[in-house]
Design an enzyme around this catalytic site. Structure first.
Site, PDB file in Angstrom:
ATOM      1  N   THR A 178       0.836  -1.196   0.000  1.00  0.00           N
ATOM      2  CA  THR A 178       0.000   0.000   0.000  1.00  0.00           C
ATOM      3  C   THR A 178       0.875   1.251   0.000  1.00  0.00           C
ATOM      4  O   THR A 178       2.069   1.173   0.308  1.00  0.00           O
ATOM      5  CB  THR A 178      -0.996  -0.004   1.182  1.00  0.00           C
ATOM      6  OG1 THR A 178      -2.124   0.788   0.835  1.00  0.00           O
ATOM      7  CG2 THR A 178      -0.383   0.501   2.470  1.00  0.00           C
TER       8      THR A 178
ATOM      9  N   CYS B  23      -2.816   8.577   5.929  1.00  0.00           N
ATOM     10  CA  CYS B  23      -3.469   7.354   6.418  1.00  0.00           C
ATOM     11  C   CYS B  23      -2.478   6.491   7.208  1.00  0.00           C
ATOM     12  O   CYS B  23      -1.271   6.654   7.087  1.00  0.00           O
ATOM     13  CB  CYS B  23      -3.979   6.524   5.253  1.00  0.00           C
ATOM     14  SG  CYS B  23      -5.388   7.231   4.398  1.00  0.00           S
TER      15      CYS B  23
ATOM     16  N   HIS C 105      -5.782  -0.194   5.919  1.00  0.00           N
ATOM     17  CA  HIS C 105      -5.352   1.125   5.438  1.00  0.00           C
ATOM     18  C   HIS C 105      -6.526   2.067   5.671  1.00  0.00           C
ATOM     19  O   HIS C 105      -7.569   1.924   5.055  1.00  0.00           O
ATOM     20  CB  HIS C 105      -5.017   1.015   3.944  1.00  0.00           C
ATOM     21  CG  HIS C 105      -4.607   2.330   3.314  1.00  0.00           C
ATOM     22  ND1 HIS C 105      -3.762   2.389   2.245  1.00  0.00           N
ATOM     23  CD2 HIS C 105      -4.942   3.624   3.591  1.00  0.00           C
ATOM     24  CE1 HIS C 105      -3.579   3.658   1.879  1.00  0.00           C
ATOM     25  NE2 HIS C 105      -4.287   4.419   2.688  1.00  0.00           N
TER      26      HIS C 105
END
Lengths: 120, 231
Positions: free
Chosen positions: B68, B73, B90
């Protein structure tokens, strides 16, 4: 005062549920697994059980089955509150004697209206 | 029949003739519920990979890599090394509505959203045989990439939340790489627990910024709820 037994192995989940229920005027007893819940429910009659499914020691479905075996819990509403949405798990819950199945995440208003409905 | 094929695929390290150049044809079976996740053969790492976007999570029981890219985030990489199951989420906390100041932790929508993101990942691992006591947790992300109302540092809010959550649940953080100013690309190998983090210092981050801003908009004030069935 209506007494609800809230069962979940996650502290954060129990806090969220308890906060919602207490805010609506319910008395809440907490337990972190099925066995603890079973012992508390035997010692103190509650009006509704709201339980997670996957938990250590004793899972939620075994809890419901065990409680239904007691005379004092034959007709008590028991709701499962879980991330499990699979149909076969739901059927297992129904067969064990659950009154309903709520899939997480829950919305506080929706949770309260479901509880109100099953309490009659 | 299906299982037989899956186990043969896993055990047999010699690819069948003609499959050498296209290993993506042989993607390992995906666990139920993760069919929508983008999976591919990563040529660089020579491993099957699953790429997750904001709001998604992925859990695997076989030697896959989970990838990711994080700005503000955060991602939790969690596994049970004994049972051999692990995954990554996430997420970010939705921005509070302006009139919701100093509300209690348990009641605010923002914290609730974060609780769900963590709960879904941990529960999936437990459902597959993992045990709370075995969980190995690594945390990443939360850099100062996007700004909220009143120049609020969105990243640091996410970092505070995820650390609090782990403490409240009585779990332990094995390692973390949180905060700072650079976005991160995270490669997680749940079978070994190893994580590769690359700070993205020079690339144009417009796409990342756009994606996170869009995600923030999408989750703001949106009540989350699953289905209810009465028997």
């Amino acid at each position: 005062m209506t007494k609800i037994l809230a069962v979940d192995d996650s502290t954060s989940m129990r806090q969220m549920v308890t906060f919602t229920l207490k805010g609506a005027g319910y008395d809440v007893i907490e337990a972190a697994d099925g066995q603890e819940a079973f012992d508390k429910a035997k010692g103190d009659q509650v009006d509704l059980v709201l339980s997670d499914v996957n938990m250590p020691v004793m899972d939620g479905i075994t809890l419901i089955k065990s409680l239904r075996g007691l005379d004092s819990y034959k007709f008590t509403p028991m709701l499962m509150l879980t991330t499990e949405s699979a149909g076969d798990k739901k059927m297992e819950g129904k067969a064990a004697g659950a009154t309903g199945w709520i899939v997480k995440p829950f919305n506080p208003d929706q949770l309260l209206s479901t509880i109100k409905k099953v309490l009659g | 029949m299906l299982n037989e094929r899956a186990s043969r695929r896993k055990d047999d390290s010699t690819p069948p003739p003609g499959k050498l150049s296209s290993p993506e044809m042989d993607l390992p079976n995906v666990l139920p519920g993760f069919e929508q996740i983008n999976r591919y053969w990563d040529k660089r790492q020579c491993v099957f990979a699953a790429k997750i976007l904001p709001g998604e999570f992925y859990v695997s029981k076989q030697g896959e890599m989970i990838v990711t890219v994080l700005g503000s985030c955060v991602s939790a990489c969690i596994r049970d090394p004994i049972v051999g199951v692990g995954g990554m989420n996430h997420f970010m906390l939705p921005e509070q509505r302006e009139n919701m100041v100093a509300s209690r932790r348990e009641s605010d929508e923002s914290t609730r959203y974060g609780n769900w993101a963590m709960e879904f990942l941990i529960n999936e691992i437990l459902k597959l045989g993992g045990r709370r006591g075995n969980l190995e947790i690594k945390l990443f992300g939360g850099s100062r990439v996007i700004q909220g109302m009143k120049n609020l540092d969105v990243g640091s809010g996410n970092v505070d939340f995820v650390r609090d959550y782990i403490r409240q649940e009585g779990l332990k953080i094995q390692s973390e790489d949180l905060g700072g100013t650079f976005p991160r690309k995270v490669l997680y190998f749940p079978d070994t627990g190893s994580v590769k983090v690359r700070k993205l210092k020079s690339i144009a981050n417009n796409k990342l910024l756009e994606r996170e801003t869009q995600y923030a908009k999408q989750i703001k004030g949106k009540p989350t709820q699953g289905e209810v069935e009465l028997f």
